[in-house]
Design an enzyme around this catalytic site. Structure first.
Site, PDB file in Angstrom:
ATOM      1  N   ALA A  95      66.360  27.853  58.668  1.00 16.13           N
ATOM      2  CA  ALA A  95      67.048  29.347  58.529  1.00 16.13           C
ATOM      3  C   ALA A  95      67.398  29.799  57.087  1.00 16.13           C
ATOM      4  O   ALA A  95      67.554  31.110  57.146  1.00 16.13           O
ATOM      5  CB  ALA A  95      68.539  28.995  59.355  1.00 16.13           C
ATOM      6  N   LYS A  96      67.212  29.115  56.415  1.00 17.91           N
ATOM      7  CA  LYS A  96      67.058  29.604  54.966  1.00 17.91           C
ATOM      8  C   LYS A  96      68.459  30.254  54.557  1.00 17.91           C
ATOM      9  O   LYS A  96      68.435  31.471  54.060  1.00 17.91           O
ATOM     10  CB  LYS A  96      65.849  30.460  54.461  1.00 17.91           C
ATOM     11  N   ARG A  97      69.572  29.698  55.184  1.00 18.66           N
ATOM     12  CA  ARG A  97      70.724  30.450  54.762  1.00 18.66           C
ATOM     13  C   ARG A  97      71.212  30.122  53.395  1.00 18.66           C
ATOM     14  O   ARG A  97      70.889  29.220  52.670  1.00 18.66           O
ATOM     15  CB  ARG A  97      71.741  29.927  55.841  1.00 18.66           C
TER      16      ARG A  97
END
Length: 273
Positions: A95-97
């Site tokens: 998700a690369k949040r």
């Protein structure tokens, strides 16, 4: 899942393969488009064909978010299917949040409570308070972006001050936030020569390594420079496996591609461990 439990899976399967479920509605076999949920139908067949060769699956959320509510439903069904049928597998939300603590709390709730992922990829740019909310979930993992495999990594990640590259500073600083049982790092296979230096900083952490296969990274170089006593690697392959075939035998072709990678991994584990 602890690092020891993950290592046991690696030993049992002689594999440190993570299969990326980058499932593109425009690339899946056309016959699946007539099903009620083409994305899930594709994922299910890929998972059933490869589950004994992989230790992890990594849905890239962009491929699901792009389809709106239907995509989120497909993602949830995929995670639930793995949980019910193959509960020992490690599931990563790619998700690369990365946002302020309040927002990160909700991201963590979404991926760990609502969706029951084992891990989520997180960007470190906003610092400690954007990452630590994810650590409140026992048995769950943060996978922090450290050194990526894309061309743009050169824009910032190799910037140097006092003989220390930015990605090295990120690893050294963030390693104090978590531990070897709740934090991994993303290190691209196309930067495999840097793995030996990274291992000097974090010898015992697991590393998630994308970039093998379609992006041209060498599995041999990754293993030689990145393996530790507990393997310490999850090497991701997406397109090379899931799109190995384009007709009704796509799952069979995916298995053949995954088996080829697994067999190479088995040899590398025997060679270097």
């Amino acid at each position: 899942m602890t690092s020891a439990e993950l290592f046991n899976q690696i030993k049992a399967k002689k594999s440190f393969l993570c299969i990326g479920l980058d499932t593109d509605i425009q690339k899946i076999p056309r016959q699946l488009l007539d099903t009620t949920d083409p994305i899930f139908a594709f994922n299910k067949e890929i998972i059933d064909a490869t589950h004994d060769l992989a230790v992890a699956y990594k849905p890239n959320l962009a491929f699901y978010e792009s389809l709106g509510v239907n995509g989120w439903n497909s993602l949830e069904k995929t995670v639930n299917y793995i949980r019910y049928n193959y509960p020992d597998l490690f599931i990563i939300a790619d998700a690369k949040r990365g946002d302020i603590g309040n927002t990160s709390n909700l991201y963590a709730r979404a991926f760990f409570d609502a969706m029951d992922f084992d891990a989520v990829t997180v960007a470190p740019y906003m610092g400690e308070d954007s990452v630590t909310p994810f650590f409140t979930y026992v048995g769950k993992w943060v996978i922090l972006l450290a050194l990526t495999s894309n061309k743009g990594a050169d824009d910032f990640q190799y910037m140097t001050e006092n003989n220390e590259k930015l990605f090295e500073r990120v690893i050294k600083t963030s390693a104090k936030w978590g531990n070897e049982d709740n934090m991994m790092y993303v290190v691209g296979a196309t930067r495999a020569e840097m793995l030996a230096d990274i291992r000097k900083i974090i010898p015992n952490h697991f590393l998630l390594v994308p970039g093998v296969g379609a992006q041209g990274g060498s599995l041999e170089e990754v293993a030689k420079n990145g393996l530790n006593k507990q393997c310490g690697l999850l090497v991701n392959s997406s397109r090379q496996i899931i799109y190995a075939g384009k007709d009704e035998k796509f799952a069979e072709k995916a298995r053949e591609a995954a088996l080829e990678v697994r067999d190479e991994m088995a040899g590398l584990l025997e060679k270097y461990l």
